[in-house]
Design an enzyme around this catalytic site. Structure first.
Site, PDB file in Angstrom:
ATOM      1  N   ARG A  52       0.788  95.319 -19.961  1.00 13.81           N
ATOM      2  CA  ARG A  52       1.375  94.951 -21.244  1.00 13.81           C
ATOM      3  C   ARG A  52       0.893  95.963 -22.284  1.00 13.81           C
ATOM      4  NH1 ARG A  52      -0.673  90.619 -25.454  1.00 13.81           N
ATOM      5  NH2 ARG A  52       1.049  90.745 -26.906  1.00 13.81           N
ATOM      6  N   ASP A  79      -6.457  75.622 -33.475  1.00 14.69           N
ATOM      7  CA  ASP A  79      -5.875  75.111 -32.235  1.00 14.69           C
ATOM      8  C   ASP A  79      -5.007  73.881 -32.540  1.00 14.69           C
ATOM      9  OD1 ASP A  79      -6.670  75.128 -28.996  1.00 14.69           O
ATOM     10  OD2 ASP A  79      -6.033  73.200 -29.813  1.00 14.69           O
ATOM     11  N   GLU A 105       5.473  85.420 -19.319  1.00 20.66           N
ATOM     12  CA  GLU A 105       5.364  86.835 -19.696  1.00 20.66           C
ATOM     13  C   GLU A 105       4.800  87.690 -18.573  1.00 20.66           C
ATOM     14  OE1 GLU A 105       3.348  85.369 -23.276  1.00 20.66           O
ATOM     15  OE2 GLU A 105       4.242  87.062 -24.315  1.00 20.66           O
ATOM     16  N   GLY A 107       2.634  80.140 -29.829  1.00 16.31           N
ATOM     17  CA  GLY A 107       1.336  80.097 -29.149  1.00 16.31           C
ATOM     18  C   GLY A 107       0.261  80.263 -30.207  1.00 16.31           C
ATOM     19  N   ASN A 108      -0.797  81.031 -29.899  1.00 17.04           N
ATOM     20  CA  ASN A 108      -1.737  81.375 -30.973  1.00 17.04           C
ATOM     21  C   ASN A 108      -1.042  82.291 -31.970  1.00 17.04           C
ATOM     22  OD1 ASN A 108      -4.186  79.971 -30.405  1.00 17.04           O
ATOM     23  ND2 ASN A 108      -4.297  81.202 -28.533  1.00 17.04           N
ATOM     24  N   GLU A 168       5.930  74.418 -25.954  1.00 20.10           N
ATOM     25  CA  GLU A 168       6.136  73.738 -24.675  1.00 20.10           C
ATOM     26  C   GLU A 168       5.517  72.344 -24.653  1.00 20.10           C
ATOM     27  OE1 GLU A 168       4.559  76.374 -21.618  1.00 20.10           O
ATOM     28  OE2 GLU A 168       5.500  78.058 -22.658  1.00 20.10           O
TER      29      GLU A 168
HETATM   30  P1  ADP Z   1      -1.545  82.469 -26.507  1.00 17.64           P
HETATM   31  O1  ADP Z   1      -0.669  82.895 -27.638  1.00 17.64           O
HETATM   32  O2  ADP Z   1      -2.973  82.833 -26.703  1.00 17.64           O
HETATM   33  O3  ADP Z   1      -0.984  82.777 -25.132  1.00 17.64           O
HETATM   34  P2  ADP Z   1      -0.765  79.744 -25.897  1.00 17.64           P
HETATM   35  O4  ADP Z   1       0.662  80.065 -25.687  1.00 17.64           O
HETATM   36  O5  ADP Z   1      -1.574  79.266 -24.732  1.00 17.64           O
HETATM   37  O6  ADP Z   1      -1.573  80.873 -26.635  1.00 17.64           O
HETATM   38  O7  ADP Z   1      -0.789  78.598 -27.032  1.00 17.64           O
HETATM   39  C1  ADP Z   1      -1.983  78.113 -27.547  1.00 17.64           C
HETATM   40  C2  ADP Z   1      -1.654  77.004 -28.537  1.00 17.64           C
HETATM   41  O8  ADP Z   1      -0.953  75.955 -27.856  1.00 17.64           O
HETATM   42  C3  ADP Z   1      -2.896  76.361 -29.154  1.00 17.64           C
HETATM   43  O9  ADP Z   1      -2.703  76.133 -30.528  1.00 17.64           O
HETATM   44  C4  ADP Z   1      -2.963  75.045 -28.402  1.00 17.64           C
HETATM   45  O10 ADP Z   1      -3.633  74.045 -29.114  1.00 17.64           O
HETATM   46  C5  ADP Z   1      -1.501  74.725 -28.253  1.00 17.64           C
HETATM   47  N1  ADP Z   1      -1.302  73.660 -27.281  1.00 17.64           N
HETATM   48  C6  ADP Z   1      -1.527  73.668 -25.962  1.00 17.64           C
HETATM   49  N2  ADP Z   1      -1.301  72.435 -25.433  1.00 17.64           N
HETATM   50  C7  ADP Z   1      -0.914  71.642 -26.466  1.00 17.64           C
HETATM   51  C8  ADP Z   1      -0.542  70.266 -26.591  1.00 17.64           C
HETATM   52  N3  ADP Z   1      -0.533  69.461 -25.538  1.00 17.64           N
HETATM   53  N4  ADP Z   1      -0.210  69.806 -27.819  1.00 17.64           N
HETATM   54  C9  ADP Z   1      -0.238  70.612 -28.891  1.00 17.64           C
HETATM   55  N5  ADP Z   1      -0.574  71.915 -28.842  1.00 17.64           N
HETATM   56  C10 ADP Z   1      -0.920  72.408 -27.653  1.00 17.64           C
END
Ligand code: ADP
Length: 403
Positions: A85, A276, A379, A204-205, A327
């Protein structure tokens, strides 16, 4: 050689590695984290954590991680192909490419656009080129999918010379995820990708949203850097650029403002406690007003951007939610879609609660004007697919021939 594709994603203090088989199935993944810091370690999925040498840099962390894959028998002498990536491909790359010296130079040239990301991506590339000099390696760019943006969507209304001299323009990121959404939603809707128009919200983040018209990106919320657009875990997204001058008057210099907007803003800044979404929702539901604020601003701004993305489409086949939040958070989807009733979006409460699992990802009500889907992003699998495809094609041009 093994029948496997190695995918490498170097972040500022982490390296994610994943091994896929020829059919795109994930075999094993691991995260090397706290790189360059105290307590650097390798966290393999489903195995015990392994300490890395203190202060290990990206190259060492990657070398140790690959050695671990080999010691555990996941990887033989060498993979079939390696996919990296790469965050910023500037205007030079419209698609994934096989890596050679020219491509590496072009990625170096883009480093001023992504000073935190491209150099660590290159460190990963150099490490695996040394370890596996004969294995084809492929760069997959976050920006490439957005190179189809029309000029009116990527030009910033600032003096022209900023673009002409320094390449200041909207590039957009998360391209691999948005491209997958275009393909996967088409598949689920029983359409072809080049005849499918969607709004793809990757939450996501980092968070970004893209309008995809007949399979091509036509507008996106992230810009010159990944700071623009939606509210994110620690990034503010859009703010008044006058903030820089205002804060300079208060003794906060632009470099510090930039750090605060990237690292201490967004959900973290508003809640004062967490970036988070899962923790934030829990606290908001327990009565924490600051967390409630963060949730409300996040959903409102997301809805506003969904409205804005409609400007670039002449038809909408689906609104698609993806990424950890998209998701998994029924609450975020519900609150966001509540703001969009005028446009005719409506969720089905039960389907939304179980993330569309029983309906092939569909969470919209039957009388919603547009389908709403939840699709898990892939991804790394996309990077593996690109790597495998290009590795078997010796004649691929290294940079876009039309450029
Ligand atoms: P990255 O961008 O680092 O790949 P992710 O796609 O894993 O991150 O997304 C992380 C975010 O998803 C965080 O804010 C996490 O709290 C949120 N998240 C994961 N599971 C849940 C859930 N069940 N309910 C709400 N938010 C969630």
């Amino acid at each position: 050689m093994d029948d496997q594709v190695l995918v490498i994603n170097c972040g500022s203090s982490s390296v994610k590695i994943a091994l896929f088989d020829r059919n795109g199935e994930l075999r094993v993944s691991a995260l090397a984290e706290r790189i360059g810091q105290q307590g650097a370690r390798l966290v393999p999925e489903g195995h015990d954590t392994i300490n890395l040498p203190e202060g290990a840099n990206h190259r060492q962390a990657l070398t140790d991680s690959i050695r671990w894959l080999q010691q555990q028998g996941h990887l033989g002498t060498a993979p079939l192909a390696i996919g990296h990536r790469v965050v910023h491909g500037g205007e030079a790359f419209h698609r994934a490419v096989l890596l050679d010296d020219d491509v590496i130079r072009a990625i170096e040239d883009c480093a001023s656009l992504a000073p935190l990301h491209n150099p660590v991506n290159l460190a990963g590339i150099e490490a695996t080129r040394e370890l596996f000099p004969r294995v084809p390696q492929v760069a997959v760019f976050d920006t490439a999918f957005h190179q189809t943006l029309p000029r009116h969507a990527w030009l910033y209304p600032v003096p022209r010379r900023f673009y002409e001299d320094w390449g200041v323009r909207r590039y957009g990121f998360h391209g691999t995820s948005h491209q997958y959404m275009a393909e996967e939603s088409a598949r689920r809707l029983d359409r072809t990708t080049d005849n499918t128009s969607i709004i793809s919200a990757h939450l996501g983040n980092g968070c970004s949203i893209t309008a995809i018209r007949d399979g091509r990106s036509v507008d996106t919320s992230m810009g010159l850097t990944p700071l623009e657009g939606l509210v994110m875990g620690t990034r503010s997204g859009d703010v008044d650029p006058g903030l820089f001058d205002f804060l300079a008057d208060k003794g906060i210099d632009p470099e510090e403002t930039n750090r605060i907007l990237n690292r201490e803003s967004g959900l973290l800044g508003l809640s004062g406690s967490t970036s988070d979404m899962r923790n934030l929702l829990k606290a908001a539901n327990d009565g924490d007003d600051h967390c409630r604020d963060a949730f409300e601003v996040f959903c409102f701004r997301l809805a506003r951007y969904i409205g804005a993305m409609m400007v670039s489409l002449d038809r909408l086949d689906a609104l698609v939610f993806t990424g950890g939040i998209g998701e998994n958070s029924a609450e975020v989807r519900a609150r966001t879609v509540e703001h969009l009733t005028l446009a005719g979006f409506r969720l089905d409460a039960d389907s939304n609660r179980n993330h569309g699992q029983a309906r092939n990802g569909r969470v919209s009500a039957d009388d919603s004007r547009f389908p709403i889907l939840v699709i898990a992003t892939r991804e790394e699998a996309m990077i593996a697919r690109e790597a495998l495809a290009l590795a078997s094609d010796e004649h691929q041009p290294t940079t876009d021939p039309n450029h």
